[in-house]
Design a protein around this motif. Structure first.
Motif, PDB file in Angstrom:
ATOM      1  N   LEU A 159      25.738  32.338  63.438  1.00  7.26           N
ATOM      2  CA  LEU A 159      26.887  32.153  64.292  1.00  7.26           C
ATOM      3  C   LEU A 159      26.589  30.687  64.965  1.00  7.26           C
ATOM      4  O   LEU A 159      25.555  30.165  65.466  1.00  7.26           O
ATOM      5  N   GLN A 160      27.661  29.888  65.044  1.00  4.83           N
ATOM      6  CA  GLN A 160      27.950  28.646  65.464  1.00  4.83           C
ATOM      7  C   GLN A 160      29.036  28.812  66.522  1.00  4.83           C
ATOM      8  O   GLN A 160      30.283  28.928  66.343  1.00  4.83           O
ATOM      9  N   VAL A 161      28.646  28.220  67.950  1.00  4.60           N
ATOM     10  CA  VAL A 161      29.527  28.250  68.844  1.00  4.60           C
ATOM     11  C   VAL A 161      29.934  26.741  69.607  1.00  4.60           C
ATOM     12  O   VAL A 161      28.909  25.922  69.590  1.00  4.60           O
ATOM     13  N   GLN A 162      31.083  26.716  69.788  1.00  7.32           N
ATOM     14  CA  GLN A 162      31.502  25.364  70.421  1.00  7.32           C
ATOM     15  C   GLN A 162      32.412  25.534  71.512  1.00  7.32           C
ATOM     16  O   GLN A 162      33.504  26.496  71.463  1.00  7.32           O
ATOM     17  N   ARG A 163      32.120  24.974  72.666  1.00  5.76           N
ATOM     18  CA  ARG A 163      32.986  25.328  73.760  1.00  5.76           C
ATOM     19  C   ARG A 163      34.232  24.664  73.634  1.00  5.76           C
ATOM     20  O   ARG A 163      34.324  23.296  73.539  1.00  5.76           O
ATOM     21  N   LEU A 164      35.263  25.166  74.527  1.00  3.18           N
ATOM     22  CA  LEU A 164      36.851  24.557  74.368  1.00  3.18           C
ATOM     23  C   LEU A 164      36.914  23.678  75.593  1.00  3.18           C
ATOM     24  O   LEU A 164      36.030  24.087  76.566  1.00  3.18           O
ATOM     25  N   SER A 165      37.312  22.700  75.503  1.00  2.00           N
ATOM     26  CA  SER A 165      37.412  21.717  76.788  1.00  2.00           C
ATOM     27  C   SER A 165      38.545  22.040  77.720  1.00  2.00           C
ATOM     28  O   SER A 165      38.575  21.765  78.800  1.00  2.00           O
ATOM     29  N   SER A 166      39.546  22.966  77.179  1.00  5.12           N
ATOM     30  CA  SER A 166      40.587  23.236  77.824  1.00  5.12           C
ATOM     31  C   SER A 166      40.497  24.386  78.797  1.00  5.12           C
ATOM     32  O   SER A 166      40.950  24.495  79.705  1.00  5.12           O
ATOM     33  N   THR A 167      39.716  25.401  78.332  1.00  7.90           N
ATOM     34  CA  THR A 167      39.505  26.729  79.072  1.00  7.90           C
ATOM     35  C   THR A 167      37.939  27.015  78.703  1.00  7.90           C
ATOM     36  O   THR A 167      37.097  26.255  78.328  1.00  7.90           O
TER      37      THR A 167
END
Length: 356
Positions: free
Chosen positions: A253-261
């Motif tokens: 699993l690779q996770v990336q945070r959204l900048s808008s939410t």
């Protein structure tokens, strides 16, 4: 006389073969690890692109929501106009559609109702301008809901009121955008509180279709499985064809945070797919290293055999013949060894003269 160099030659050939095998395996393993690393980096790059794509979809929605809130606050500053018209709303207490007069004894209610009437174009254009929005609703603190419809379907009214009841305690403490991962199957919600003169009037509710939100990402990267996660790492809605993995240890699993939410986008891959990516070329890399190093070893051993082993063998034959009484030993002397043969011959002659 036995040739000790031949014994060393066979030993070095065996050790050289083992060394070639080990080095070829080491080189192929290095290529295999680099392939896995490039596969992970490539997946991370695709994840970053997908996050940017989601942000480009959500940022216009955020801008629309902020514009609606600013316009609502501006409309609230306008004076209420006397009118005999009414506005269709949904009662939170009775779950029935009611007609509230636009101008009555409650001045605050008059401003709020006329504000909603003036914002009617926003309710009509929300779904057309924002493809991921499946509905826009307004919940008032005075006990009614509005979306511009004269009649609310029973299932929709029941669903909205139940969700409102479940989240009422959370909403009372929020003054900024609030995201909810679960509204209904394959749908999430975004709540935009509305305040006027330091008093909370109500909230705008946006229903976001997560399957529509993720559909462009799935179509652009069909080889990957994406998951939309909330702040606590829970799966947001149904999210299209994304399913919760049965065994987490079988996936990477690779996770990336959204900048808008506050949500995050994750890419899910089978570990077997990741580690099998380099196996297809592992054998060919290993075979290539093996042939290259093996050819080098054979060339070196042939040269050693021709220039050293054969010459030492001729030297031993030369010594044996001199010891047997043959006056000249061997006739064909290897190139570069003439001086050594002459020294042996001279030593034999001097020993022979001393004995006489």
């Amino acid at each position: 006389m036995k040739n000790p160099v031949y014994t060393e030659y066979k030993r070095s050939s065996l050790l050289g073969g083992l060394l070639v095998l080990a080095l070829s395996l080491l080189g192929a393993t290095g290529h295999y690890l680099l392939t896995i690393d490039s596969k992970v980096v490539h997946s991370k790059s695709l994840l970053d692109n997908a996050v940017q794509q989601l942000d480009s979809t959500l940022l216009p929605l955020m801008g629309f929501a902020e514009a609606l809130r600013r316009n609502a606050q501006i409309k609230l500053q306008l004076p209420a106009i006397k009118s005999d018209d009414s506005l269709p709303v949904l009662s939170v207490t009775t779950s029935d559609t009611e007609q509230l007069p636009l101008y009555g004894e409650n001045a605050a209610l008059n401003l709020e109702l006329q504000m909603l009437l003036r914002l009617q174009p926003y309710f009509e254009l929300a779904g057309e301008t924002q493809p991921v929005v499946k509905g826009l609703y307004y919940f008032s603190e005075q006990g009614f809901a509005y979306n511009g419809a004269s009649k609310w379907p029973d299932y929709l009214a029941e669903q909205l009121l139940k969700w409102r009841q479940d989240t009422a305690q959370t909403l009372s403490f929020e003054r900024d955008l609030v995201f909810y991962s679960h509204f209904s199957p394959q749908q999430a919600a975004m709540m935009v509180p509305l305040s006027y003169q330091d008093k909370k009037l109500g909230s705008f509710l946006y229903i976001v279709a997560t399957d529509s939100l993720l559909a462009p990402v799935h179509s652009q990267y069909p080889q990957l499985d994406f998951m939309l996660l909330d702040q606590s790492g829970e799966l947001v809605g149904g999210a299209g064809n994304i399913k919760r993995p049965q065994r987490a240890d079988e996936h990477m699993l690779q996770v990336q945070r959204l900048s808008s939410t506050p949500w995050s986008l994750a890419v899910l891959e089978f570990k077997t797919n990741v580690f099998a990516a380099g196996l297809q070329t592992f054998f060919w890399h290993w075979l290539g290293y093996l042939l290259l190093l093996g050819a080098l070893l054979v060339a070196l051993q042939l040269r050693y055999k021709k220039r050293t082993l054969s010459a030492v063998g001729r030297l031993i034959v030369h010594i044996d013949r001199l010891a047997a009484g043959q006056p000249h030993g061997v006739r064909h002397i290897p190139q570069g060894w003439a001086e050594v043969f002459d020294k042996v011959y001279q030593l034999h002659d001097s020993k022979k003269s001393d004995s006489e």
